[in-house]
Design an enzyme around this catalytic site. Structure first.
Site, mmCIF file in Angstrom:
data_model
loop_
_atom_site.group_PDB
_atom_site.id
_atom_site.type_symbol
_atom_site.label_atom_id
_atom_site.label_comp_id
_atom_site.label_asym_id
_atom_site.label_seq_id
_atom_site.Cartn_x
_atom_site.Cartn_y
_atom_site.Cartn_z
ATOM 1 N N GLU A 63 -0.565 -7.214 14.528
ATOM 2 C CA GLU A 63 -0.224 -6.957 13.121
ATOM 3 C C GLU A 63 1.277 -6.832 12.939
ATOM 4 O OE1 GLU A 63 -1.889 -4.132 9.540
ATOM 5 O OE2 GLU A 63 -1.665 -3.270 11.540
ATOM 6 N N GLU B 73 0.782 -1.228 0.000
ATOM 7 C CA GLU B 73 0.000 0.000 0.000
ATOM 8 C C GLU B 73 0.820 1.287 0.000
ATOM 9 O OE1 GLU B 73 -2.520 -0.608 3.339
ATOM 10 O OE2 GLU B 73 -3.821 -2.017 2.288
#
Length: 756
Positions: free
Chosen positions: A676, A524
């Site tokens: 994460e 991203e």
């Protein structure tokens, strides 16, 4: 709210299953996660859940904890939707009574080994129970405490927590059985309209930072906080020992909860009072106790939401009935239901650490999934992480991990996309595009766009989610063989996504090829770029799937689908003979979190076809930016790299990347909660849990789901220290198999299947 009381049937079924299901030894260490007093300062909460509602764990076992319900969302004006915290249902507070030192409630006493002695808390993954024991020292008085809590897998509207106390004194103690009605979260931020700069200004203005706070607060807690549930009506009955409430999520759906309390036989409270405030609904009891005698109290809880169960009156009836049947019956049915789930397992011979991590990941996935519904799974489970929204994680990470292991739970994820197809079609129309354009962040209840305003441009461009969804629909059809389902549910989604790609792809007349411009890469950090390789390859596959699906359901495919797929640009370096991450016009020179997305071409659901020589060159090219990155590794990137190595037959590389996935600091003690990254504390990161399971189910085995069946697309690999890997009781087209990888007498890795 719809009134429904089908809860007795699952209990009866689970009890029957318990008679035939093989039992696992309760002491099997791969299913037992244990906390000691050494974990007090670093305790990262675990989770108890059944896919419908949940609670966090806490060290004492008696605290009131945050709890959530599937797709119950807060829709505050100018905000994005976020999970509404339901009233906490676990609290049973305890006081030894008034003494010379004063009056204390145990849940407010600071955690210290000198106060909570002989402490041990066990999260039993096999039974899905949390059991806590300690000796509580309140100045001159001591009490042995034992607590057990679970959220029923057999009867999904029910949960229970049981407290046993054994005082070493005669006297009067106090107990408070509460439903915690959380205060509205402050400060609320209008993230539906703040730019990134404005969001950061707002965070700073409230004297907060986007940094994690040890041990378990996410770096984005400043805007990933829970939504609000407002209590509309509440009731308590000190004689009947019951509590109940009706509520509503902010501008959202109705919900309800109820609790029924059971006391030890023959025990008569000195007095009991119903207590109500803005923050607490409780039954407070004063109980006479004798030294050395054990007293057991049980709190039966029922919960429901609009379109799933009834109101407070119905929940109260459920809780009362559970009380009548007793704790042992409810627990036994719950355990039997979980034992039935564990008949399907991923078993490792030769690596106890890996086995425990695999069982942890499976536990959290099963705890947060539902069978035969149409709800997705949020990237961070039933928590506020990523605001509970549905990303491509649900389709490309969690769905394939569940597909062979628990197909009825995988089906719920693809049915969510079918249910929310109208919202995706509306979104495409608003942008002047044909077909359906699913959002990057979808509301788990209605499928609408919920990306925060400051990330909206990224969400508009990270459109590979549309191909991911179509591929998942097709994978479910391939695994089920259900043509009726395909025609009624999968085909409409696949068709409308194919239409979207015909409008989104651009024909380059000069080069006679199709391109996809202005996208956000799967890595991203590359935003607004042309021709992200993963996006283009996925779109081409989705278009070919549409052509194949049309033939099966008797529809005429659009000839543009196969033409666009055949002439789609897949960026490639002719000079170096390998794929590129992006269009050749885009420098691939960032120190990005992903490093390279090329391993994603080997991801099982995409499985982009290429020669082994090209596959090797892609892998070699990708390793340099992946291993050279100075960014904190994102845990979702480890599994694709291991799988890519496995497709090459590189057992050493596949094992090493897998090893990093089970030893990295993303596994938080004491209950193996995945975050994460190692430092951002974004917890219950089910995306990475599912990636690790795909590493096992498809990576090491080399298996792929195709029209011909579960095919051995690549030779199996096995870590050197492992004796075997077994996928136990996987299901494909209605047939159950055990699939085992081990070594023959010559030491060669082999794969065998045994049908049940």
């Amino acid at each position: 709210m719809n009134s429904s009381r089908p809860w007795l049937r699952p209990i009866v079924l689970a009890l029957l299953l318990s008679a035939v299901a093989p039992s696992f030894a309760a002491t099997d260490p791969s299913f037992l996660l244990t906390a000691s007093s050494n974990d007090f300062a670093t305790y990262f909460p675990g989770q108890l859940a059944n896919g419908y509602f949940s609670t966090m764990t806490a060290p004492r076992g008696t605290e009131g904890n945050l709890a959530y319900m599937v797709a119950l969302m807060d829709y505050t004006r100018d905000d994005f939707s976020r999970p509404a915290a339901i009233p906490g249902w676990t609290e049973i507070d305890y006081s030894t009574g008034t003494s010379s030192a004063g009056h204390f409630w145990m849940n407010q006493v600071a955690l210290a080994p000198s106060v909570f002695q002989n402490y041990r808390q066990v999260l039993n993954l096999h039974d899905a129970t949390l059991s806590t024991r300690y000796r509580y020292i309140d100045h001159s008085r001591a009490t042995d405490v034992a607590v057990t809590t679970f959220v029923s897998q057999a009867s999904p509207h029910l949960a229970a927590t049981q407290l046993s106390i054994t005082p070493d004194f005669d006297g009067i103690v106090e107990l408070s059985f509460a439903l915690n009605t959380w205060a509205p979260y402050q400060p609320r931020m209008p993230l539906g309209k703040l730019t990134g700069e404005q969001m950061q200004e707002a965070v700073a203005a409230h004297n907060m930072k986007l940094e994690p706070i040890a041990p378990a607060t996410s770096d984005r807690a400043a805007f990933w906080y829970h939504g609000d549930t407002h209590v509309l009506t509440s009731h308590g009955d000190a004689k009947d020992l019951t509590l109940s409430l009706d509520g509503r999520a902010e501008r959202g759906l109705r919900m309800a909860e109820a609790a029924a309390i059971s006391l030890p036989d023959q025990l008569k409270p000195i007095d009991g009072k119903f207590y109500r405030s803005d923050y607490r609904l409780a039954l407070n009891l004063r109980i006479p106790v004798r030294k050395g005698q054990t007293y057991t109290f049980t709190k039966y809880v029922a919960a429901s939401r609009e379109n799933w169960g009834g109101d407070a009156r119905d929940d109260l009836a459920l809780a009362r009935t559970a009380r009548t049947q007793g704790f042992d019956a409810l627990l036994s049915a719950h355990q039997a239901a979980w034992h039935a789930l564990w008949q399907t397992d991923v078993q490792i011979d030769g690596d106890s650490k890996a086995q425990q991590i695999v069982h942890s990941d499976l536990y959290y996935l099963l705890s947060n999934s539902t069978a035969d519904t149409a709800w997705p799974i949020g990237a961070c489970a039933m928590t506020p992480g990523y605001a509970g929204h549905a990303f491509w994680d649900s389709d490309s990470w969690v769905f394939p991990a569940l597909l062979l292991l628990h197909p009825s739970r995988a089906k719920s994820l693809v049915m969510f996309r079918d249910r929310t197809l109208p919202a995706a079609q509306q979104r495409a129309r608003e942008r002047g595009l044909p077909g359906a354009m699913y959002p990057w962040e979808a509301d788990p209840e209605n499928g609408t766009e919920q990306t925060p305003y400051f990330a909206r441009v990224l969400g508009e461009r990270e459109i590979h989610v549309n191909a991911d969804i179509a591929i998942a629909q097709w994978q479910y059809y391939l695994a089920s063989g259900d043509k009726i389902w395909l025609k009624q549910h999968g085909w409409p989604v696949i068709r409308e996504i194919a239409k979207f790609w015909t409008g989104r792809a651009t024909f380059n007349a000069k080069k006679q090829r199709y391109e996809i411009l202005h996208v956000t890469s799967v890595d991203e950090d590359y935003n607004d770029v042309p021709n992200d390789t993963f996006t283009n390859a996925s779109a081409a596959k989705a278009l070919n799937i549409a052509t194949a699906a049309a033939a099966i359901v008797g529809e005429t495919p659009d000839p543009r689908w196969s033409d666009i797929a055949a002439r789609m640009l897949i960026p490639f370096s002719e000079k170096d003979g390998h794929h590129l991450d992006l269009d050749e016009s885009v420098p691939h020179d960032m120190d990005s979190w992903g490093g390279s997305s090329l391993p994603m071409l080997s991801y099982p659901s995409l499985d982009f076809p290429m020669t082994q020589a090209l596959r090797q060159r892609d892998y070699d090219f990708a390793l340099s930016p992946i291993t050279g990155s100075h960014r904190d590794p994102n845990s979702m990137g480890l599994a694709p790299t291991s799988i890519a190595a496995a497709t090459l037959g590189d057992a050493v590389g596949a094992s090493e990347w897998f090893r990093r996935n089970i030893t990295a600091d993303v596994i938080k003690p004491p209950f193996n909660v995945r975050t994460e990254t190692a430092t951002n504390n974004t917890g219950y990161f089910l995306t990475a849990s599912a990636g690790l399971l795909q590493n096992m189910v498809y990576g090491f085995t080399g298996l792929r789901i195709e029209e011909a069946g579960v095919v051995e697309a690549y030779p199996p690999v096995l870590p050197a220290s492992w004796k075997s890997l077994t996928l136990k009781h996987v299901r494909f087209r209605g047939i159950a198999y055990d699939i085992t990888i081990d070594r023959d007498a010559a030491g060669k890795t082999r794969l065998t299947r045994a049908a049940h």
